[in-house]
Design a protein around this motif. Structure first.
Motif, PDB file in Angstrom:
ATOM      1  N   TYR A 153      15.664 104.715  60.675  1.00 16.02           N
ATOM      2  CA  TYR A 153      16.757 103.837  61.086  1.00 16.02           C
ATOM      3  C   TYR A 153      18.045 104.191  60.347  1.00 16.02           C
ATOM      4  O   TYR A 153      19.140 104.144  60.933  1.00 16.02           O
ATOM      5  N   LEU A 154      17.943 104.545  59.082  1.00 17.53           N
ATOM      6  CA  LEU A 154      19.122 104.925  58.310  1.00 17.53           C
ATOM      7  C   LEU A 154      19.751 106.195  58.873  1.00 17.53           C
ATOM      8  O   LEU A 154      20.988 106.310  58.954  1.00 17.53           O
ATOM      9  N   LEU A 155      18.925 107.158  59.282  1.00 23.04           N
ATOM     10  CA  LEU A 155      19.434 108.384  59.885  1.00 23.04           C
ATOM     11  C   LEU A 155      20.209 108.076  61.158  1.00 23.04           C
ATOM     12  O   LEU A 155      21.327 108.582  61.359  1.00 23.04           O
ATOM     13  N   ARG A 156      19.636 107.227  62.039  1.00 25.77           N
ATOM     14  CA  ARG A 156      20.294 106.915  63.309  1.00 25.77           C
ATOM     15  C   ARG A 156      21.628 106.210  63.074  1.00 25.77           C
ATOM     16  O   ARG A 156      22.638 106.541  63.713  1.00 25.77           O
ATOM     17  N   MET A 164      27.706 106.411  62.637  1.00 26.72           N
ATOM     18  CA  MET A 164      28.902 106.104  61.865  1.00 26.72           C
ATOM     19  C   MET A 164      29.733 107.343  61.580  1.00 26.72           C
ATOM     20  O   MET A 164      30.971 107.283  61.587  1.00 26.72           O
ATOM     21  N   PHE A 165      29.100 108.487  61.351  1.00 26.13           N
ATOM     22  CA  PHE A 165      29.860 109.705  61.101  1.00 26.13           C
ATOM     23  C   PHE A 165      30.497 110.238  62.383  1.00 26.13           C
ATOM     24  O   PHE A 165      31.602 110.791  62.343  1.00 26.13           O
ATOM     25  N   ILE A 166      29.827 110.087  63.514  1.00 24.48           N
ATOM     26  CA  ILE A 166      30.454 110.469  64.784  1.00 24.48           C
ATOM     27  C   ILE A 166      31.686 109.604  65.029  1.00 24.48           C
ATOM     28  O   ILE A 166      32.756 110.088  65.420  1.00 24.48           O
ATOM     29  N   ALA A 207      28.254 103.443  73.621  1.00 27.61           N
ATOM     30  CA  ALA A 207      28.824 102.108  73.477  1.00 27.61           C
ATOM     31  C   ALA A 207      28.771 101.644  72.023  1.00 27.61           C
ATOM     32  O   ALA A 207      29.739 101.070  71.498  1.00 27.61           O
ATOM     33  N   ALA A 208      27.648 101.904  71.347  1.00 31.00           N
ATOM     34  CA  ALA A 208      27.526 101.524  69.938  1.00 31.00           C
ATOM     35  C   ALA A 208      28.492 102.324  69.069  1.00 31.00           C
ATOM     36  O   ALA A 208      29.133 101.778  68.163  1.00 31.00           O
ATOM     37  N   ILE A 209      28.608 103.630  69.336  1.00 33.56           N
ATOM     38  CA  ILE A 209      29.526 104.467  68.565  1.00 33.56           C
ATOM     39  C   ILE A 209      30.970 104.018  68.779  1.00 33.56           C
ATOM     40  O   ILE A 209      31.767 103.954  67.830  1.00 33.56           O
ATOM     41  N   PHE A 210      31.309 103.684  70.025  1.00 26.55           N
ATOM     42  CA  PHE A 210      32.665 103.217  70.295  1.00 26.55           C
ATOM     43  C   PHE A 210      32.949 101.899  69.580  1.00 26.55           C
ATOM     44  O   PHE A 210      34.057 101.683  69.075  1.00 26.55           O
TER      45      PHE A 210
END
Length: 576
Positions: A64-67, A72-74, A137-140
Motif C-alpha cells: 500500500y505504501l508503494l502504491r 504522490m510522486f507522479i 482521478a486519484a492522482i489528479f
C-alpha cells in the motif's frame, strides 16, 4: 552567465567506471523494479462496481505504501511542470497575470471532493475496463493538493529576483527561455524544494479522500495508505491506525533520504547569498553520486540537451538594436483585454444568479453565506495563531542550517501526519467531556496546513543575504527591534506565500474538520465545510455547487483584499 554544467553535483573525473557505480547499482535496480511493479498494478483490468480486495493486515502495508508513494510522486512531477509554466507566464505577462492569479485562487479554494465529483467519471471514461482511469482521478486529486502551493512559491520567487541579477540578465541579452533556466529557476530553487517537500507532505492530508472516493453513495477504494486509514477509522481499529502511522514514518524517511535530502544538499549552491561556512546539508546519497562515473554521464547528457535548447531559443539581435528595447504594452490592447475580462465576469455572474434562482433559492444562499462567515473566522484566527507559533521557530531553523538538516525529516513527518488520524482522539475527548464542537473541532482545520507557514519561513530565513546578517550583528540589533527592522522584513515575502497556501488549505480542510465521524459517532460544527460534506454524502449536486461557489468567493475575497495587498507590500517595500 556561467556554464550550466557548474550546477551538476560534480563533473566526471574518471574516464571509466568505478566501484561506486557498482554500489549504487542494486539501489537503482530496486527502484526500477518497484516502479515497474507499481505501474503494472495501476493499469490492471477493472470495471466500475467491482470491489478491489483490501485488508487491514500489517504485512500489506509495504504494498500500500508503494502504491500511494507512486501516486504522490507522479502528482508531484505534474505539479512541478504546472508550477513552472504558470509562474513564468504569470510573472512576466501582465495581461495573463490578471486572469491566472484569480484563477489560481479559485482552483485553490475548490475542495478536493469537488474535483473528484467532477473528474472521476471523465477519467474512467478515458480508460474503460482499466483501473488506470480511477488511478488518474486519484492522482489528479493529489495534484490539486500539491500544485497551488508550488506555483505560488515559484511565482513569488520570480517576482522578487534581486535587481542586480535582472540587470545582469539584460546585459547578457538572455532570452526568456535562457533567463528562466539560468537565473529565475536557480534563484527560486531552495524555496521551491522546501515547498515541494511541503506539497509532498501536505498530499498525505488528502490521500484518504483521493484513494477512498465516495461520491453519490458510490465507493471506490484503491489499494493505498489512504484507503487503509479510511478502513481503520471505519472499523475503529486503533492497532491498524498505529501500523499506518509507522508505515508513513518509514515511507517519509525513505523518500527524504533518497530524494529530498540529496536535492537540498545539491541545491545549496543555487543560493544567491551564502555564509562563510559550509551551509550545505549532508547527504550520503549525494556523496555517493559525486563519486560515480556512469550515473554522472547520464546527468551530463541531460544537461547537454538543455544547453542545446539555449541555442534554439535565443535572441537574434544584440543590445544596441531598436528591437532589443522592451516595448511597453499597448494601452488600447490592455483596455480591450480588461473589457473581455469584465464581460466574462458579468456572464459568469449572470449564470450564477440564474442557477441560484432556479435550483436552490435565495434563502439557501443566505444560509450558506452565514456558514461561510463562521469558517472565515476560524481560518483567520487559526492562521494568526499558527504564525505566532511557527514564524519564530522557522526563522531560527532557517538561520541554523545544521539544525535544519536534523529536523527536516521530523518536520516532513509532522506535516504529513493526516488530521484524519487525530479524529478518534478528538471525537473521544469532545464526546467524553461534552466540549463545544464549534471551538474544539476548529484546530483540526490547521493541523495539516500550518506547516506551509513553517516551511516557507524556513526557506525565507535560509536565504537572508550574508551582508544583512553581518550588518545586524555589527549594529547590535536585539529584541523586538531586531525582529521589526531585520528578521520580519527579511522573511515577510516567504511568510505571505505560506499564509496564502495555509489559508486555502484550511478552507479545504474544513470539509473534513467540521464534519468528523468515528465509527457511528458524528460530530459537526457550523460552517461551510460541514455543509459541503453533508451535501456530498447526500449527492445533492446543486447545493454542492453552491457551497463550493460560496467558498471560492470567500477565498478569492480574502486573497484579493488581504493576502494580495500583503504580497504587494512584500514585493515593493520588504525585498532585499
Amino acid at each position: 552567465m556561467a556554464n550550466f554544467k557548474q550546477y551538476l553535483p560534480r563533473q566526471i573525473v574518471d574516464s571509466g567506471g568505478n566501484r561506486w557505480d557498482l554500489l549504487l547499482l542494486p539501489l537503482v535496480l530496486a527502484v526500477i523494479i518497484l516502479l515497474a511493479f507499481g505501474a503494472k498494478q495501476m493499469a490492471r483490468p477493472y470495471h466500475v462496481g467491482e470491489t478491489i480486495p483490501l485488508s487491514l493486515d500489517a504485512w500489506m502495508l509495504p504494498y500500500y505504501l508503494l502504491r500511494t508513494t507512486l501516486r504522490m510522486f507522479i502528482a508531484l512531477g505534474a505539479s512541478l511542470l504546472f508550477s513552472c509554466a504558470f509562474a513564468a507566464l504569470a510573472a512576466k505577462n501582465k495581461a495573463a497575470e490578471k486572469i491566472m492569479l484569480p484563477l489560481l485562487d479559485i482552483l485553490q479554494s475548490i475542495p478536493i471532493l469537488g474535483f473528484l465529483s467532477i473528474t472521476v467519471t471523465g477519467f474512467i471514461a478515458l480508460f474503460p475496463g482499466n483501473l488506470l482511469g480511477v488511478e488518474c482521478a486519484a492522482i489528479f486529486a493529489i495534484f490539486t493538493s500539491q500544485a497551488w502551493n508550488m506555483a505560488f512559491s515559484l511565482y513569488q520567487s520570480i517576482k522578487t529576483v534581486p535587481g542586480e541579477l535582472v540587470e545582469a540578465a539584460h546585459v547578457f541579452q538572455l532570452s526568456s527561455w535562457q533567463r528562466f533556466w539560468r537565473l529565475e529557476l536557480p534563484y527560486a530553487m531552495p524555496g521551491l524544494l522546501w515547498n515541494m517537500m511541503m506539497s509532498m507532505s501536505g498530499g498525505w492530508f488528502f490521500v484518504v479522500a483521493s484513494e477512498a472516493i465516495s461520491v453519490s453513495n458510490q465507493n471506490i477504494k484503491l489499494p493505498g495508505m489512504g484507503s487503509y486509514i479510511a478502513m481503520a477509522i471505519e472499523a475503529r481499529n486503533l492497532g491498524a491506525i498505529a501500523w499506518a502511522i509507522g508505515g508513513m514514518l518509514v515511507g517519509i524517511l525513505l523518500y527524504d533520504q533518497l530524494f529530498f535530502r540529496p536535492l537540498l544538499a545539491w541545491a545549496d549552491k543555487f543560493r544567491f547569498e551564502t555564509s562563510g561556512g559550509d551551509t550545505a546539508q549532508p547527504s550520503w546519497l549525494l556523496t555517493w553520486l559525486r563519486r560515480t562515473d556512469r550515473i554522472q554521464a547520464v546527468g551530463l547528457k541531460a544537461i547537454a540537451l538543455l544547453e542545446r535548447s539555449f541555442t534554439v531559443f535565443r535572441r537574434e539581435y544584440d543590445g544596441t538594436s531598436i528591437r532589443a528595447r522592451p516595448s511597453p504594452p499597448s494601452a488600447n490592447a490592455m483596455r480591450i483585454w480588461d473589457a473581455v475580462i469584465a464581460a466574462l465576469v458579468l456572464f459568469a455572474a449572470w449564470r450564477l444568479l440564474t442557477f441560484i434562482h432556479g435550483e436552490v433559492g435565495w434563502h439557501e444562499v443566505g444560509n450558506v453565506l452565514l456558514l461561510g462567515s463562521y469558517t472565515l473566522i476560524r481560518v483567520m484566527v487559526l492562521i494568526a495563531l499558527s504564525a505566532l507559533l511557527w514564524v519564530p521557530i522557522g526563522v531560527w531553523v532557517g538561520m541554523n542550517p545544521r539544525w535544519a538538516g536534523r529536523l527536516q525529516a521530523i518536520a516532513q513527518f509532522m506535516a504529513a501526519f493526516p488530521a484524519n488520524l487525530m479524529f478518534p482522539i478528538a471525537v473521544i475527548l469532545i464526546h467524553h467531556w461534552h466540549l463545544n464542537t464549534e471551538i474544539w473541532l476548529s484546530p483540526l482545520m490547521v493541523l495539516g496546513t500550518q506547516w506551509y507557514i513553517l516551511f516557507n519561513v524556513i526557506a525565507g530565513a535560509s536565504s537572508i543575504p550574508t551582508e544583512l546578517r553581518y550588518a545586524a550583528q555589527n549594529l547590535g540589533l536585539s529584541g523586538w527591534l531586531k525582529w521589526r527592522r531585520y528578521l520580519l522584513p527579511a522573511v515577510f515575502p516567504s511568510f505571505v506565500t505560506g499564509a496564502i497556501t495555509a489559508s486555502g488549505g484550511s478552507w479545504n480542510a474544513s470539509i473534513v474538520a467540521e464534519y468528523v465521524t468515528w465509527g457511528d459517532t458524528t460530530l459537526q460544527a457550523h460552517g461551510i465545510g460541514s455543509y459541503i460534506a453533508q451535501m456530498t454524502a447526500q449527492g445533492d449536486f446543486p447545493r454542492i455547487a453552491l457551497g463550493i461557489g460560496v467558498m471560492c468567493i470567500f477565498v478569492m475575497g480574502l486573497n484579493n483584499f488581504v493576502w494580495r495587498k500583503l504580497y504587494e507590500l512584500a514585493e515593493n517595500r520588504m525585498h532585499f
